[in-house]
Design an enzyme around this catalytic site. Structure first.
Site, PDB file in Angstrom:
ATOM      1  N   CYS A 148       0.863  -1.217  -0.043  1.00  0.00           N
ATOM      2  CA  CYS A 148       0.033  -0.144  -0.092  1.00  0.00           C
ATOM      3  C   CYS A 148       0.926   1.321   0.135  1.00  0.00           C
ATOM      4  O   CYS A 148       0.540   2.184  -0.716  1.00  0.00           O
ATOM      5  CB  CYS A 148      -0.968   0.015   1.027  1.00  0.00           C
ATOM      6  SG  CYS A 148      -0.183   0.041   2.841  1.00  0.00           S
ATOM      7  N   HIS A 206      -3.068   1.698   6.776  1.00  0.00           N
ATOM      8  CA  HIS A 206      -3.065   1.712   5.387  1.00  0.00           C
ATOM      9  C   HIS A 206      -2.820   2.938   4.713  1.00  0.00           C
ATOM     10  O   HIS A 206      -3.237   3.972   5.483  1.00  0.00           O
ATOM     11  CB  HIS A 206      -4.538   1.101   4.888  1.00  0.00           C
ATOM     12  CG  HIS A 206      -4.951   0.998   3.489  1.00  0.00           C
ATOM     13  ND1 HIS A 206      -4.032   0.450   2.647  1.00  0.00           N
ATOM     14  CD2 HIS A 206      -5.938   1.770   2.725  1.00  0.00           C
ATOM     15  CE1 HIS A 206      -4.546   0.580   1.430  1.00  0.00           C
ATOM     16  NE2 HIS A 206      -5.538   1.294   1.469  1.00  0.00           N
ATOM     17  N   ASP A 259      -7.009   6.079  -3.877  1.00  0.00           N
ATOM     18  CA  ASP A 259      -6.345   4.997  -3.318  1.00  0.00           C
ATOM     19  C   ASP A 259      -6.270   4.058  -4.491  1.00  0.00           C
ATOM     20  O   ASP A 259      -6.866   3.235  -5.023  1.00  0.00           O
ATOM     21  CB  ASP A 259      -7.436   4.219  -2.264  1.00  0.00           C
ATOM     22  CG  ASP A 259      -6.563   3.199  -1.524  1.00  0.00           C
ATOM     23  OD1 ASP A 259      -5.227   2.884  -1.931  1.00  0.00           O
ATOM     24  OD2 ASP A 259      -6.932   2.690  -0.704  1.00  0.00           O
TER      25      ASP A 259
END
EC number: 2.3.2.13
Length: 671
Positions: A274, A332, A355
């Site tokens: 991530c 995250h 994202d």
């Protein structure tokens, strides 16, 4: 009379890029300008002087198959909504006239061509040609990406280094990262990313038209950073097997990734997780002129069934089990891009979540956003794009369940753990900025139960209560590499009768985004509690017990207590990371760092571990060092750019699963 001809077109690269805040891209050897502001092009004419009374100039601007013909006038009045070209009548050089070209503040981003023609009497024509790259313009108040403060533009557009935040909310680890937007080849890779996208391949004309809108650009880039649906930049890997590529923790910047992707013919680079996806996306958006910052959400929920509840399961002896498709990542990482939302209304302008980590499909594609942060905070889940998914990431409830042979023994609910800290790098300083209140209304502090222990001191803990027994789990201090992990289990008898209590303590290693692995440490015992008694149990996990198991991973620590009479069970748990020492970077004469002059730095490290370690020391720094250096202790570097630059070092151990890092900010002067 000789014919009038254009012999040369000068793009005035240095002067234009200085004015357009793009001089960092000078290594691309192309003219890079920003929309909504004029740039100058000069001509060298042959044959005779230009005569404004009988001669005229026209320019054709081309982006793919789109084109726009513009008559060049003597009016300096420009428009933010249309293309304009003019000459300054007060500064007219008839031998080498200068043309000023101004694009609309909503012009499409991309590589443009132009044809500049001079027409003389009798319709005779002579033409010259040129190219330029057009980016968004956060300095232009009419641009949808306009951000009003100069320090924010410096941080979120111009800065080529930053910090990513990892670890846990109670022990945040800052990780240096080079965004590398000015490194040779990075601008070209970012522009090619738009060309390679499925949207461009399917309908080039429509894609070029849509590139006027940063919302569209953000959505395209979010999908193209991962490679699930297209020829995207990065291949994700959470398997712990990285033999066919690079371990995600080994990357130190975006430049190597983007250049490798482009040089391979747009084959996905292996591998990313991530923070790598987010950091590379931040580079691409900053290159394209969209203000961007990297965001970390601690205790981030992945709610697969859209019920805003994450279930976590434990055995009766405190071992965490994988029983649900839902999960909570210790952290995250995504990005925010700054832009106007003309599709939603001005109240949704500002920071938007994007994202690129492939988690769920949006519109049939692995991408996420842009979701207005204001919409997430106010739970406006009907607004585009992906607001419900991000809302759950920061707001889901956690149900903790103790199981025995499939039977539920106990269940508790936590409404505050998810999204407990949301942060980014502070503007202008190498430290964390808490932005949790941008995403959610901060609830009252979690109920703290104060217990007077048998020592007479006041302790403040958060824990889980039940009918007759309380249990609390508290780390004595932040765990540090090379030192024992010391913690206290406190058991409270709330009743007026004596109790016999079984105590099970369990420690498991876990990755930030996964359920824990097998137990590596445990302790079991029985304690007697007099009526209303509080008993504190000191516990310790030695370095030799956790070093080879945990590495850079987390530890899930849980305690289950059981009332042997009522069979009532209560659980308390804590997930934490082990703080590693930082590499220390010292630079000789660090207050006198000058452009194109050789300087020396030294990296030092004190081994905190219980055994000798070996590893590889790597040093990098955008604007300071070309590429990466594998070094001993001393580094020589020659800065190639002025401004605030980051020198970073990482030491990857070969005999334990750990990497430690350090960085130093250096101010490079031109003289």
């Amino acid at each position: 009379m000789e014919d009038l001809s254009i012999q040369n077109v000068n793009l005035e690269v240095l002067e234009n890029m200085e004015r357009h805040k793009t001089k960092g891209f000078i290594s691309s050897r192309a003219l890079v300008v920003r929309r909504g502001a004029p740039f100058a092009v000069s001509m060298q004419l042959g044959g005779r002087l230009f005569n404004p009374k009988v001669d005229s100039l026209r320019i054709k601007i081309m982006l793919g198959s789109l084109d726009k013909d513009i008559f060049i006038t003597f009016s300096k009045k420009i428009s933010s909504s249309r293309w304009k070209a003019f000459m300054d009548p007060k500064d007219l050089n008839l031998q080498n006239p200068t043309i000023y070209i101004s694009s609309p503040a909503s012009a499409s981003v991309g590589r443009y061509r132009f044809q500049l023609c001079v027409f003389s009497q009798g319709g005779k024509r002579s033409c010259g040609f040129g190219k330029f790259t057009l980016l968004c313009n956060p300095w232009c108040s009419e641009d949808a990406v306009y951000i009003p403060f100069e320090d924010q533009r410096e941080e979120y557009v111009e800065s080529d280094s930053g910090l990513l935040f990892m670890g846990t909310a109670k022990n945040v680890v800052s990780r240096p990262w080079s965004f590398d937007q000015y490194e040779h080849g990075v601008l070209e890779a970012c522009l090619n990313l738009l060309q390679v996208s499925p949207q461009h391949q399917k309908n080039r004309r429509r894609d070029y038209l849509n590139r006027s809108n940063p919302v569209y650009i953000g959505r395209v880039v979010s999908a193209m950073i991962n490679s699930e649906d297209d020829r995207g930049v990065l291949k994700g890997n959470w398997s712990n097997n990285f033999k066919k590529g690079v371990h995600p923790s080994a990357w130190t910047g975006s430049g190597d990734i983007l250049k490798q992707w482009a040089q391979s013919g747009y084959s996905p680079v292996k591998y990313g997780q991530c923070w790598v996806f987010a950091a590379v996306m931040c580079t691409v958006l900053r290159v394209l002129g969209i203000p961007c910052r990297v965001i970390t959400n601690f205790n981030s929920a992945h709610d697969t069934n859209d019920n805003l509840v994450i279930e976590e399961y434990y055995s009766e002896t405190g071992q965490k089990m994988k029983r649900s498709n839902d999960s909570i990542w210790n952290f995250h990482v995504w990005v925010e891009g700054w832009m106007a939302r003309q599709d939603l209304g001005a109240e949704m302008n500002g920071w938007q979540v994007l994202d690129p980590t492939p988690q769920e499909r949006s519109g049939g594609v692995f991408c996420c956003g842009p979701a207005p942060v204001k919409a997430i905070k106010n739970r406006l889940i009907e607004l585009r794009y992906d607001v419900p998914f991000v809302y759950a990431e920061v707001n889901a409830d956690v149900h903790t369940i103790i199981l025995s042979q499939g039977k539920v023994l106990s269940m508790s609910k936590d409404t505050e753990r998810v999204g407990s800290l949301i942060c980014t790098k502070a503007v202008g300083f190498p430290r964390m900025q808490n932005v949790t209140s941008d995403y959610k209304f901060i609830k009252k502090l979690r109920l703290l139960i104060r217990v007077i222990s048998w020592t007479g001191f006041l302790h403040v803990y958060s824990g889980i209560s039940s009918k007759g027994v309380l249990v609390f789990l508290n780390l004595d201090k932040t765990p540090v590499a090379g030192e024992p992990v010391r913690f206290t289990v406190q058991v409270v008898n709330k009743d007026s009768v004596t109790k016999t209590i079984k105590v099970h303590v369990n420690a498991q290693a876990k990755e930030y985004n996964n359920s824990p692995s097998d137990t590596f440490w445990e302790n079991h015992g029985v304690v007697q509690l007099a009526p209303m008694e509080v008993k504190s149990l000191q516990q310790e996990i030695s370095p030799a017990q956790y070093e080879d198991v945990v590495g850079d991973d987390m530890i899930n620590l849980a305690v289950v207590v059981e009332d042997m009479n009522s069979e009532e069970r209560v659980l308390a748990s804590e997930e934490f990371n082990i703080a590693s020492p930082e590499l220390i970077i010292e630079v000789a004469d660090e207050l006198s760092i000058a452009l194109n002059k050789e300087h020396v730095a030294m990296v030092t490290f004190t081994n905190p571990f219980s055994h000798p370690v070996t590893g590889v020391l790597t040093v990098a720094g955008a604007g300071l060092i070309q590429g990466k250096l594998q070094v001993q202790q001393h580094i020589t570097f020659i800065p190639g750019m002025v401004g605030m630059k980051m020198l970073q070092a990482s030491l990857s151990f070969t005999n334990i699963r750990s990497t430690i890092r350090g960085f130093k900010m250096l101010s490079v002067r031109s003289v």
